[in-house]
Write a protein that holds these residues in place. Structure first.
Motif, PDB file in Angstrom:
ATOM      1  N   GLY A  75      -4.046   6.130   7.546  1.00 26.38           N
ATOM      2  CA  GLY A  75      -5.070   5.380   6.816  1.00 26.38           C
ATOM      3  C   GLY A  75      -6.272   6.266   6.539  1.00 26.38           C
ATOM      4  N   LEU A  76      -7.278   5.710   5.855  1.00 30.53           N
ATOM      5  CA  LEU A  76      -8.447   6.515   5.475  1.00 30.53           C
ATOM      6  C   LEU A  76      -9.599   6.368   6.461  1.00 30.53           C
ATOM      7  N   ASP A  77      -9.454   5.474   7.435  1.00 27.37           N
ATOM      8  CA  ASP A  77     -10.590   5.222   8.332  1.00 27.37           C
ATOM      9  C   ASP A  77     -10.455   5.947   9.672  1.00 27.37           C
ATOM     10  N   GLY A  78      -9.503   6.870   9.730  1.00 32.12           N
ATOM     11  CA  GLY A  78      -9.344   7.639  10.950  1.00 32.12           C
ATOM     12  C   GLY A  78      -8.518   6.913  12.001  1.00 32.12           C
ATOM     13  N   SER A  79      -8.022   5.704  11.667  1.00 32.65           N
ATOM     14  CA  SER A  79      -7.310   4.923  12.691  1.00 32.65           C
ATOM     15  C   SER A  79      -5.849   5.330  12.824  1.00 32.65           C
ATOM     16  N   GLY A  80      -5.375   6.245  12.025  1.00 31.42           N
ATOM     17  CA  GLY A  80      -4.016   6.773  12.239  1.00 31.42           C
ATOM     18  C   GLY A  80      -2.983   6.244  11.285  1.00 31.42           C
ATOM     19  N   LYS A  81      -2.949   4.922  11.072  1.00 32.52           N
ATOM     20  CA  LYS A  81      -1.876   4.384  10.249  1.00 32.52           C
ATOM     21  C   LYS A  81      -2.439   3.545   9.104  1.00 32.52           C
ATOM     22  N   MET A  82      -1.888   3.766   7.914  1.00 29.94           N
ATOM     23  CA  MET A  82      -2.292   2.900   6.806  1.00 29.94           C
ATOM     24  C   MET A  82      -1.641   1.539   7.027  1.00 29.94           C
ATOM     25  N   GLY A  83      -2.439   0.481   6.948  1.00 30.38           N
ATOM     26  CA  GLY A  83      -1.882  -0.854   7.177  1.00 30.38           C
ATOM     27  C   GLY A  83      -2.745  -1.912   6.534  1.00 30.38           C
ATOM     28  N   SER A 128      -3.595  -4.771   7.734  1.00 30.25           N
ATOM     29  CA  SER A 128      -4.491  -5.528   8.616  1.00 30.25           C
ATOM     30  C   SER A 128      -5.452  -4.609   9.359  1.00 30.25           C
ATOM     31  N   GLU A 129      -5.581  -3.369   8.898  1.00 30.36           N
ATOM     32  CA  GLU A 129      -6.413  -2.405   9.648  1.00 30.36           C
ATOM     33  C   GLU A 129      -7.879  -2.423   9.226  1.00 30.36           C
ATOM     34  N   GLY A 130      -8.244  -3.310   8.301  1.00 33.54           N
ATOM     35  CA  GLY A 130      -9.659  -3.374   7.920  1.00 33.54           C
ATOM     36  C   GLY A 130      -9.933  -2.723   6.573  1.00 33.54           C
ATOM     37  N   GLU A 131     -11.050  -3.113   5.995  1.00 37.25           N
ATOM     38  CA  GLU A 131     -11.489  -2.650   4.670  1.00 37.25           C
ATOM     39  C   GLU A 131     -11.462  -1.125   4.564  1.00 37.25           C
ATOM     40  N   GLY A 132     -10.986  -0.637   3.480  1.00 31.45           N
ATOM     41  CA  GLY A 132     -11.117   0.791   3.228  1.00 31.45           C
ATOM     42  C   GLY A 132     -10.038   1.648   3.852  1.00 31.45           C
ATOM     43  N   ASN A 133      -9.218   1.075   4.707  1.00 36.69           N
ATOM     44  CA  ASN A 133      -8.190   1.894   5.357  1.00 36.69           C
ATOM     45  C   ASN A 133      -7.011   2.170   4.438  1.00 36.69           C
ATOM     46  N   ALA A 134      -6.639   1.170   3.632  1.00 40.65           N
ATOM     47  CA  ALA A 134      -5.404   1.295   2.845  1.00 40.65           C
ATOM     48  C   ALA A 134      -5.682   1.419   1.357  1.00 40.65           C
ATOM     49  N   ILE A 135      -4.843   2.217   0.678  1.00 43.98           N
ATOM     50  CA  ILE A 135      -4.875   2.245  -0.788  1.00 43.98           C
ATOM     51  C   ILE A 135      -3.708   1.386  -1.254  1.00 43.98           C
ATOM     52  N   HIS A 166       0.847  -1.199   0.000  1.00 45.09           N
ATOM     53  CA  HIS A 166       0.000   0.000   0.000  1.00 45.09           C
ATOM     54  C   HIS A 166       0.884   1.251   0.000  1.00 45.09           C
ATOM     55  N   LEU A 167       0.228   2.396  -0.026  1.00 51.63           N
ATOM     56  CA  LEU A 167       0.988   3.649  -0.109  1.00 51.63           C
ATOM     57  C   LEU A 167       1.924   3.825   1.089  1.00 51.63           C
ATOM     58  N   GLY A 168       1.512   3.318   2.253  1.00 52.93           N
ATOM     59  CA  GLY A 168       2.375   3.409   3.442  1.00 52.93           C
ATOM     60  C   GLY A 168       3.682   2.673   3.217  1.00 52.93           C
ATOM     61  N   ASN A 169       3.592   1.463   2.681  1.00 45.96           N
ATOM     62  CA  ASN A 169       4.808   0.688   2.389  1.00 45.96           C
ATOM     63  C   ASN A 169       5.687   1.459   1.407  1.00 45.96           C
ATOM     64  N   TYR A 170       5.045   1.998   0.383  1.00 48.82           N
ATOM     65  CA  TYR A 170       5.821   2.685  -0.655  1.00 48.82           C
ATOM     66  C   TYR A 170       6.573   3.887  -0.077  1.00 48.82           C
ATOM     67  N   PHE A 171       5.848   4.749   0.615  1.00 48.79           N
ATOM     68  CA  PHE A 171       6.504   5.973   1.093  1.00 48.79           C
ATOM     69  C   PHE A 171       7.358   5.739   2.336  1.00 48.79           C
TER      70      PHE A 171
END
Ligand code: TYM
Length: 331
Positions: free
Chosen positions: A188-196, A198-205, A15-20
């Motif tokens: 992440g996109l779900d307000g949980s703080g970190k793109m990941g 295993s953080e659930g549907e919709g959190n990561a691009i 995901h974008l977190g891994n990339y950046f």
């Protein structure tokens, strides 16, 4: 020339977190350094994947690394389990890794909280395996996101401890690194703080997401009711959206929406639309390459074989020297 090493667990798409966090600017990096990029498949066993899932995920991450522009001729791109010397170094380092310090590790404490039903020894000694990955190539720099900072600190501790115990300066102390920038945490996109992953549907691009999927995810990102007075401090979820925009969009786009926020004119819908399009411009060429590369098994086979040979030449040399230093000597 410095040795740079970066690793990613194959537990899902990148995901974008891994990339950046771990890859940005590595194209330039691989011209100037001795670079190792690997797929941490031993590490992923802590979550007990099925053999089919494990194999598919390794293939996916290998394709994704290549699609991002990593050059297997310039760098060493390999799969962790193709370098079994890592496992022996892990065993050796574990003899000087103390239970107390491993138990105090933040990521371990988090696992205890999140998955009390599966607290295995591999999770406890995760930082030693990571140190083995890094030290097996005597790496100087380790591109990672902010979440890995403590693991890097532990790798330094293990390197220093080994050097002290055997009165040597054999291992360099590896530094966490983000291509000249501060370590980042992509939200992440779900307000949980970190793109990941295993953080659930919709959190990561994901880099493999099609444009429509990206639009849907971004439009659903959590925001708030909007500012009511000029200069109002942003809520965490809105702050997250802005920090994603600061990475993905042009500086003047960011400034425009920042101004709109500050004078209470912001329409989050417009901001998200713009953000989605900017993400698509970045992701779409990578997604297309992922599709192309993952369909080419012969190429993937060739890359993995070449990577394994190069990794074993480097790792095998280190392990031989470490065994000698420790006192495993021939009669
Ligand atoms: P993993 O697979 O969770 O993540 C791979 C890399 O991506 C970074 N990252 C992020 N960076 C910024 N923002 C985010 N939201 C974000 N999410 C992930 C991580 O910091 C990491 O750099 N333990 C490692 C894999 C590993 C490794 C190593 C890394 C094993 N051995 C040796 C470096 C060196 C991990 O689980 O990363």
């Amino acid at each position: 020339m410095e040795t740079v090493l970066s690793g990613i667990r194959p537990t899902g798409n990148l995901h974008l977190g891994n990339y950046f966090g771990a890859l940005r600017n590595f194209v330039k990096m691989q011209d100037e350094n001795n670079c190792f990029f690997f797929i941490a498949d031993y590490h992923s066993l802590t979550t007990h994947p099925t053999p089919e899932d494990l194999h598919a995920n390794v293939k996916q991450v290998l394709s994704e690394y290549l699609a991002c522009g990593l050059d297997p001729e310039k760098s060493t791109l390999y799969i962790q389990s193709d370098l079994p010397e890592t496992a022996e170094l892990y065993l050796l380092l574990n003899m000087n890794a103390y239970i107390g310090e491993l138990e105090r590790c933040t990521s371990f404490k988090e696992k205890i909280r999140k998955q009390p039903e599966n607290i295995n020894a591999g999770l406890l000694t995760y930082p030693t395996l990571m140190a083995a990955d890094i030290l097996i190539h005597k790496s100087h720099k380790v591109p990672v996101g902010k979440d890995q900072e403590q693991h890097l600190e532990m790798s330094r501790t293990f390197a220093r401890r080994f050097n002290r115990l055997y009165k040597t300066d054999y291992f360099p102390e590896p530094q966490a690194y983000n291509f000249g920038n501060d370590l980042v945490k992509i939200p992440g996109l779900d307000g949980s703080g970190k793109m990941g992953k295993s953080e659930g549907e919709g959190n990561a691009i994901f880099l493999a997401d099609a444009p429509d999927v990206i639009r849907k995810k971004v439009m659903r990102a959590v925001t708030d009711a909007g500012p009511t007075e000029p200069g109002q401090i942003k809520s965490e979820t809105v702050e997250n959206l802005f920090s994603l925009m600061s990475v993905m969009s042009a500086p003047d786009t960011f400034t425009y929406f920042e101004e709109q926020y500050n004078n209470c004119k912001i329409r989050y819908g417009d901001m998200k639309k713009q953000l989605a399009e900017d993400i698509i411009v970045f992701v779409e060429p990578i997604r297309q390459k992922i599709e192309e590369i993952s369909a080419d098994n012969a190429y993937l086979h060739k890359v993995a074989k070449m990577g394994s040979e190069k990794a074993r030449a480097s790792g095998g040399k280190t392990l031989k020297e470490v065994r000698e230093i420790i006192g495993f000597r021939k009669f």
